[in-house]
Every structure is written in C-alpha cells, then in structure tokens.
Design a protein around this motif. Structure first.
Motif, PDB file in Angstrom:
ATOM      1  N   THR A  54     -11.776   8.723  -8.563  1.00 44.98           N
ATOM      2  CA  THR A  54     -11.576   8.419  -7.149  1.00 44.98           C
ATOM      3  C   THR A  54     -12.612   7.409  -6.658  1.00 44.98           C
ATOM      4  O   THR A  54     -12.282   6.447  -5.968  1.00 44.98           O
ATOM      5  CB  THR A  54     -11.658   9.706  -6.304  1.00 44.98           C
ATOM      6  N   GLY A  55     -13.858   7.613  -7.036  1.00 43.22           N
ATOM      7  CA  GLY A  55     -14.916   6.692  -6.631  1.00 43.22           C
ATOM      8  C   GLY A  55     -14.720   5.300  -7.205  1.00 43.22           C
ATOM      9  O   GLY A  55     -14.906   4.294  -6.512  1.00 43.22           O
ATOM     10  N   ASP A  57     -11.857   3.959  -8.107  1.00 40.46           N
ATOM     11  CA  ASP A  57     -10.698   3.358  -7.439  1.00 40.46           C
ATOM     12  C   ASP A  57     -11.064   2.848  -6.041  1.00 40.46           C
ATOM     13  O   ASP A  57     -10.608   1.779  -5.628  1.00 40.46           O
ATOM     14  CB  ASP A  57      -9.548   4.358  -7.349  1.00 40.46           C
ATOM     15  N   LYS A  58     -11.874   3.593  -5.324  1.00 42.99           N
ATOM     16  CA  LYS A  58     -12.310   3.133  -3.997  1.00 42.99           C
ATOM     17  C   LYS A  58     -13.175   1.887  -4.113  1.00 42.99           C
ATOM     18  O   LYS A  58     -13.066   0.967  -3.294  1.00 42.99           O
ATOM     19  CB  LYS A  58     -13.068   4.244  -3.269  1.00 42.99           C
ATOM     20  N   ALA A  59     -14.032   1.836  -5.115  1.00 41.95           N
ATOM     21  CA  ALA A  59     -14.865   0.652  -5.313  1.00 41.95           C
ATOM     22  C   ALA A  59     -14.007  -0.559  -5.656  1.00 41.95           C
ATOM     23  O   ALA A  59     -14.252  -1.665  -5.169  1.00 41.95           O
ATOM     24  CB  ALA A  59     -15.897   0.911  -6.420  1.00 41.95           C
ATOM     25  N   LYS A  60     -12.982  -0.361  -6.486  1.00 44.42           N
ATOM     26  CA  LYS A  60     -12.075  -1.463  -6.823  1.00 44.42           C
ATOM     27  C   LYS A  60     -11.331  -1.947  -5.580  1.00 44.42           C
ATOM     28  O   LYS A  60     -11.126  -3.145  -5.398  1.00 44.42           O
ATOM     29  CB  LYS A  60     -11.068  -1.022  -7.879  1.00 44.42           C
ATOM     30  N   GLY A  61     -10.927  -1.018  -4.736  1.00 42.97           N
ATOM     31  CA  GLY A  61     -10.260  -1.391  -3.489  1.00 42.97           C
ATOM     32  C   GLY A  61     -11.173  -2.209  -2.590  1.00 42.97           C
ATOM     33  O   GLY A  61     -10.738  -3.172  -1.953  1.00 42.97           O
ATOM     34  N   ALA A  62     -12.441  -1.848  -2.549  1.00 45.21           N
ATOM     35  CA  ALA A  62     -13.399  -2.590  -1.735  1.00 45.21           C
ATOM     36  C   ALA A  62     -13.583  -4.001  -2.277  1.00 45.21           C
ATOM     37  O   ALA A  62     -13.664  -4.966  -1.514  1.00 45.21           O
ATOM     38  CB  ALA A  62     -14.744  -1.854  -1.698  1.00 45.21           C
ATOM     39  N   ARG A  65     -10.570  -5.993  -1.231  1.00 42.15           N
ATOM     40  CA  ARG A  65     -10.633  -6.371   0.189  1.00 42.15           C
ATOM     41  C   ARG A  65     -11.613  -7.518   0.409  1.00 42.15           C
ATOM     42  O   ARG A  65     -11.358  -8.418   1.200  1.00 42.15           O
ATOM     43  CB  ARG A  65     -11.016  -5.170   1.048  1.00 42.15           C
TER      44      ARG A  65
END
Length: 100
Positions: A54-55, A57-62, A65
């Motif tokens: 999860t962490g 994936d969130k970093a990749k999303g950031a 963006r």
C-alpha cells in the motif's frame, strides 16, 4: 507573512524541478520503489506485506502526480477510464435518461 507562507515561497521553485525530474526518471523511481518494497518485505518476512505494498503504491501515485502536474499525458478529467471526454461546446446530459 506567516511561517507556512514563507516555507511555501521558498519551496515553489523546487517543486518545478522535482516535477521535471519525476517526468524524466519516473520509470527508474518506480523501479527503485519496487526494489525497496521487496527488500523491506523480505526483511520483515512478509509480516507487513499488505502495508508495504500500500505504501509503495501510494508513493508511485505521488510520483505520477508530480510528473503530470501540467496535465499532459495524465487523465485530468473525472470520467471513467476509457471514456471519451465531451466535445467542447456541447453540454453532457444531466442525470440518467427519463424512463417512459
């Protein structure tokens, strides 16, 4: 001028540079995030796999963006994936069609 305003003013130019770097090296950054997540997962013997994933994936999303801050190449609309945006100058229908 408050502390937060001062910090924002100083970090403004850095944000553009970070965005440019994210655009140029996005693949490398994401590969590094995957490798780091795998290494941490191995060291914790899989105990926190879901949280690590999860962490990451969130970093990749950031990173995504940051890389697409100007809207080029990114989905800036609110539609569903694969849907076409409305033609400029037309008004999309409001709500579902009436039933007879």
């Amino acid at each position: 001028m408050g502390l937060l305003d001062s910090v924002k003013a100083r970090l403004g130019p850095a944000k553009g540079k970070v965005s440019d770097l994210a655009q140029q090296h996005g693949g490398r950054i994401q590969h590094g995030l995957d490798r780091a997540a795998k290494a941490v997962d191995e060291r914790t013997k899989g105990k926190y796999s879901d949280r690590i994933r999860t962490g990451a994936d969130k970093a990749k999303g950031a990173v995504d963006r940051l890389a697409h801050k100007d809207g080029t190449g990114a989905d800036t609309g609110g539609g569903t994936p694969g849907s076409t945006p409305p033609t400029p100058g037309t008004t999309p229908p409001a709500g579902p069609p009436p039933t007879s």
